[in-house]
Scaffold this active site. Sequence first.
Site, PDB file in Angstrom:
ATOM      1  N   ARG A  48     -37.625   2.442  36.304  1.00 46.23           N
ATOM      2  CA  ARG A  48     -36.772   2.178  37.494  1.00 46.23           C
ATOM      3  C   ARG A  48     -36.970   3.284  38.388  1.00 46.23           C
ATOM      4  NH1 ARG A  48     -34.355   1.556  41.855  1.00 46.23           N
ATOM      5  NH2 ARG A  48     -32.646   0.736  42.266  1.00 46.23           N
ATOM      6  N   ILE A  62     -27.533   6.982  39.709  1.00 48.65           N
ATOM      7  CA  ILE A  62     -26.976   5.848  38.549  1.00 48.65           C
ATOM      8  C   ILE A  62     -28.422   5.147  37.849  1.00 48.65           C
ATOM      9  CG2 ILE A  62     -25.927   3.798  38.486  1.00 48.65           C
ATOM     10  CD1 ILE A  62     -24.352   4.363  40.888  1.00 48.65           C
ATOM     11  N   PRO A  63     -28.996   6.038  36.914  1.00 49.15           N
ATOM     12  CA  PRO A  63     -30.000   5.468  36.354  1.00 49.15           C
ATOM     13  C   PRO A  63     -29.686   4.110  35.606  1.00 49.15           C
ATOM     14  CG  PRO A  63     -29.530   7.673  35.527  1.00 49.15           C
ATOM     15  CD  PRO A  63     -28.404   7.238  36.669  1.00 49.15           C
ATOM     16  N   HIS A  64     -30.511   3.022  35.595  1.00 49.08           N
ATOM     17  CA  HIS A  64     -30.518   2.127  34.933  1.00 49.08           C
ATOM     18  C   HIS A  64     -31.828   1.402  34.723  1.00 49.08           C
ATOM     19  CE1 HIS A  64     -30.081   1.107  39.314  1.00 49.08           C
ATOM     20  NE2 HIS A  64     -30.574  -0.186  39.039  1.00 49.08           N
ATOM     21  N   GLY A  65     -31.861   0.417  33.924  1.00 50.26           N
ATOM     22  CA  GLY A  65     -33.243  -0.273  33.547  1.00 50.26           C
ATOM     23  C   GLY A  65     -33.734  -1.349  34.476  1.00 50.26           C
TER      24      GLY A  65
END
Length: 147
Positions: A48, A62-65
């Site tokens: 991402r 806001i790291p997310h997959g």
Amino acid sequence: MNSDILNENNIVLNEASEPKFSAIERAGRMLVERGYVEKEYIEGMKARENDVTTYIGNGIAIPHGVSEYVKYIKRSGIVVIQYPNGVDFGDGNIAYIVIGIAGKDDEHLEILSSIALTCQYEENVKKLRDAKTPQEIIKILQEGEEQ
């Protein structure tokens, strides 16, 4: 936001600065350790970041997959890492708060919306950056939802 999603054990304060992918891995490992995701989800978080930065402004990332990795989410959860000296997310963007998220089903959008509402106010971000306890972080995120 209920305590299954965010609680005191999901918050780390005063972390030393590190490269952005190390910060993303740290957030991902926390999500794995707390039972929210399988370890493969971390690769989705890095993918991402490679596609589009997860830095959202105001000192927050806001790291997310990516969507292909959603299958590795066991249940919804949030982890918060406070970096007093920041993490360089490129292009002059420094994140002081890194929030790793895993959202199961529709909870993903609800979680993102809640964080975005809280972090749109610079005073909330400053409070998150200056917080001395995990309880303060939770209180700010909960009160931010209500503004």
